[in-house]
Motif scaffolding. Structure first.
Motif, PDB file in Angstrom:
ATOM      1  N   UNK A 294     -52.561  20.565 -20.731  1.00  0.00           N
ATOM      2  CA  UNK A 294     -53.388  20.971 -19.390  1.00  0.00           C
ATOM      3  C   UNK A 294     -54.097  22.249 -19.646  1.00  0.00           C
ATOM      4  N   UNK A 295     -53.773  23.037 -20.832  1.00  0.00           N
ATOM      5  CA  UNK A 295     -54.627  24.059 -20.922  1.00  0.00           C
ATOM      6  C   UNK A 295     -55.706  24.075 -22.040  1.00  0.00           C
ATOM      7  N   UNK A 296     -55.240  23.064 -23.259  1.00  0.00           N
ATOM      8  CA  UNK A 296     -56.360  22.906 -24.015  1.00  0.00           C
ATOM      9  C   UNK A 296     -57.031  21.524 -24.085  1.00  0.00           C
ATOM     10  N   UNK A 297     -56.162  20.337 -24.250  1.00  0.00           N
ATOM     11  CA  UNK A 297     -56.774  19.198 -24.226  1.00  0.00           C
ATOM     12  C   UNK A 297     -55.614  17.936 -24.222  1.00  0.00           C
ATOM     13  N   UNK A 298     -55.665  16.927 -23.421  1.00  0.00           N
ATOM     14  CA  UNK A 298     -54.681  16.106 -23.444  1.00  0.00           C
ATOM     15  C   UNK A 298     -54.779  15.330 -24.903  1.00  0.00           C
ATOM     16  N   UNK A 299     -55.858  15.186 -25.434  1.00  0.00           N
ATOM     17  CA  UNK A 299     -56.068  14.493 -26.678  1.00  0.00           C
ATOM     18  C   UNK A 299     -55.299  15.244 -27.886  1.00  0.00           C
ATOM     19  N   UNK A 300     -55.237  16.590 -27.619  1.00  0.00           N
ATOM     20  CA  UNK A 300     -54.495  17.064 -28.688  1.00  0.00           C
ATOM     21  C   UNK A 300     -53.171  16.897 -29.065  1.00  0.00           C
ATOM     22  N   UNK A 301     -52.472  16.286 -28.110  1.00  0.00           N
ATOM     23  CA  UNK A 301     -51.240  15.360 -28.434  1.00  0.00           C
ATOM     24  C   UNK A 301     -50.176  16.789 -28.716  1.00  0.00           C
ATOM     25  N   UNK A 302     -50.083  17.789 -28.208  1.00  0.00           N
ATOM     26  CA  UNK A 302     -49.111  18.915 -28.707  1.00  0.00           C
ATOM     27  C   UNK A 302     -48.411  19.472 -27.329  1.00  0.00           C
ATOM     28  N   UNK A 303     -47.117  19.727 -27.669  1.00  0.00           N
ATOM     29  CA  UNK A 303     -46.382  20.511 -26.471  1.00  0.00           C
ATOM     30  C   UNK A 303     -45.030  21.115 -27.496  1.00  0.00           C
ATOM     31  N   UNK A 304     -44.265  21.685 -26.499  1.00  0.00           N
ATOM     32  CA  UNK A 304     -43.322  22.227 -27.240  1.00  0.00           C
ATOM     33  C   UNK A 304     -42.004  22.273 -26.188  1.00  0.00           C
ATOM     34  N   UNK A 305     -40.706  22.449 -26.952  1.00  0.00           N
ATOM     35  CA  UNK A 305     -39.635  22.615 -26.158  1.00  0.00           C
ATOM     36  C   UNK A 305     -38.686  23.677 -26.622  1.00  0.00           C
ATOM     37  N   UNK A 306     -37.919  24.375 -25.540  1.00  0.00           N
ATOM     38  CA  UNK A 306     -36.819  25.124 -25.996  1.00  0.00           C
ATOM     39  C   UNK A 306     -35.717  24.447 -25.620  1.00  0.00           C
ATOM     40  N   UNK A 307     -34.965  24.434 -26.570  1.00  0.00           N
ATOM     41  CA  UNK A 307     -33.579  23.472 -26.551  1.00  0.00           C
ATOM     42  C   UNK A 307     -32.403  24.299 -26.461  1.00  0.00           C
ATOM     43  N   UNK A 308     -31.536  23.779 -25.409  1.00  0.00           N
ATOM     44  CA  UNK A 308     -30.228  24.547 -25.620  1.00  0.00           C
ATOM     45  C   UNK A 308     -29.406  24.467 -26.682  1.00  0.00           C
TER      46      UNK A 308
END
Length: 458
Positions: A294-308
């Motif tokens: 939503x901030x860069x581009x959907x096609x970049x296919x990047x995200x992150x998670x903070x895992x318990x």
């Protein structure tokens, strides 16, 4: 009862009901379905195709109106017309080239065109950087995780060590990986809710339990996890109040369940300051998921998670074996975009654009529908009867725009209406789409045409 060899393609610009109707027509014309064949019920067909019942009902209604099908009281739906023995298919079912539809969806952001130089600079740096000799850290590029930790603390109130962050190939990838290490059991997902999350859970072999999106979640008994969008409920737009957040966390502790928080567009609030992340209240119980789509581009296919902490070790060990990491060049580019302040600039510009467009959408639609939640982000959802929503959707389609029906996000809620995105369009396109929709809602729309047929020549 006839078995229907149908395949609905969500990436196709044609709405799912229109795809269904076109494929059934073709089966009748080809003689695969013949007069008197009984078809599956709309409920059974929806289950077979993995879509909402509203999709199959709309497809059947179109075919009934055209005379291809007929209903027999208390006995189901039957083929009313025989096929053509020879000759080509009529124009109504002959594939025809379609002009690309402009999508007013919930996920395509507006990117300030004045920021293209920063985007190009990031990729030039990627081309000059030296990639790792082998597979890199299973959690992702260390420098990127440091930048993300700084950003999460600054914008979302989540104080986290870079070692606790895992870079992913987007929200769907994060959910898939979390479900591999979450204990066995059903997954609760908001209803209406994110369609991809439901499909991902089913693909993981998990039973999905509907969690009413507009009411407090006070019990997670029997569930292994609950997937929620508390900052901006997708697609109703509701913000989960503080008291309900505490109730949800208490329910998760009581059930020993994991809460998966999808924080997909929290940076785009323009009515108030961004609501702090649920993970800021309980890092032990909440798995936080974010995205660059939503901030860069959907096609970049990047995200992150903070895992318990309890899940971080098993998840990292699994990624070490499977090499199930995100693209190194994409990670390296995002690092540059964050470091140079490009993302901050794009977010500020997009927030201003959405803040200007949202009231225009509200002014156009509020005489005909009820706003489901506060104006925020890059879309708004409008409650109205299904018949009116379908008429508006079809009028937009005839004008060259694709709109989503709220019913396609609903499973047991029964909510109907329109979900109107305004991020990935120009101002002129948005105005034209709103004109088509409001004309339909006011009862002044031209008759919708079959999207498979070419538009008449001017």
């Amino acid at each position: 009862m006839a078995t229907l060899p149908l395949r609905l393609d969500r990436s196709d610009p044609a709405p799912l009901p229109a795809q269904l109707a076109a494929q059934v027509r073709a089966l009748v014309v080809a003689g695969t379905l013949t007069r008197g064949d009984r078809l599956p019920s709309s409920r059974a067909l929806a289950a077979d195709l993995g879509v909402s019942r509203a999709v199959t009902e709309q497809g059947y209604e179109q075919l009934l109106a055209e005379g291809w099908l007929e209903t027999r009281r208390g006995d189901g739906t039957y083929v009313a017309s025989g096929g053509l023995a020879t000759g080509p298919a009529p124009a109504a079912v002959r594939p025809a080239a379609r002009r690309p539809l402009v999508s007013l969806d919930t996920g395509t952001p507006w990117i300030d065109p004045r920021q293209t130089a920063g985007w190009r600079r990031a990729w030039r740096e990627v081309s000059a950087a030296t990639p790792p000799r082998g597979y890199d850290d299973p959690r992702g590029l260390r420098e990127l995780r440091e930048a993300l930790a700084d950003r999460l603390g600054r914008t979302r109130g989540v104080t986290v060590d870079p070692e606790e962050i895992v870079v992913t190939a987007g929200t769907g990838d994060a959910l898939r990986q979390l479900l591999r290490v979450v204990p066995p059991g059903p997954i609760g997902i908001e209803d209406p809710g994110y369609r991809s999350a439901v499909m991902t859970a089913h693909d993981a072999g998990r039973e999905v339990v509907d969690l009413p999106a507009a009411r407090p979640i006070t019990s997670l008994a029997g569930l292994a996890a609950a997937y929620v969008t508390p900052a901006h409920q997708h697609p109703l737009g509701r913000v989960m109040p503080a008291a309900e957040r505490l109730e949800l966390l208490a329910a998760a502790r009581a059930a020993d369940a994991v809460v998966i928080e999808d924080d997909y567009d929290s940076e785009f609030r323009y009515d108030v300051a961004p609501v702090p992340a649920l993970a800021s209240l309980d890092r032990e119980r909440v798995a936080y998921v974010g995205t660059a789509a939503k901030t860069v581009a959907p096609a970049l296919r990047l995200g992150w998670m903070v895992v318990p902490p309890a899940l971080l070790g098993p998840l990292t060990e699994r990624r070490t074996v499977t090499h199930d990491g995100a693209s190194w060049p994409a990670q390296r580019a995002l690092l540059t975009l964050l470091r140079d302040g490009w993302v901050d600039k794009v977010v500020r510009a997009a927030r201003r654009t959405y803040a200007e467009r949202a009231p225009r959408v509200a002014a156009a639609l509020s005489p005909y529908a009820e706003l489901a939640g506060p104006l925020a982000g890059m879309y708004s959802t409008w409650l109205m009867p299904q018949e009116r929503a379908v008429a508006a959707r079809d009028a937009a389609l005839a004008a060259g725009f694709r709109l989503n029906l709220l019913s396609t996000y609903s499973r047991s809620s029964g909510l109907t209406g329109l979900v109107v995105g305004f991020g990935g369009v120009t101002d002129e396109e948005l105005d034209r789409a709103l004109t088509a929709v409001t004309r339909a809602l006011a009862g002044d729309a031209p008759a919708p045409r079959d999207p498979a047929r070419p538009a008449p020549r001017a």
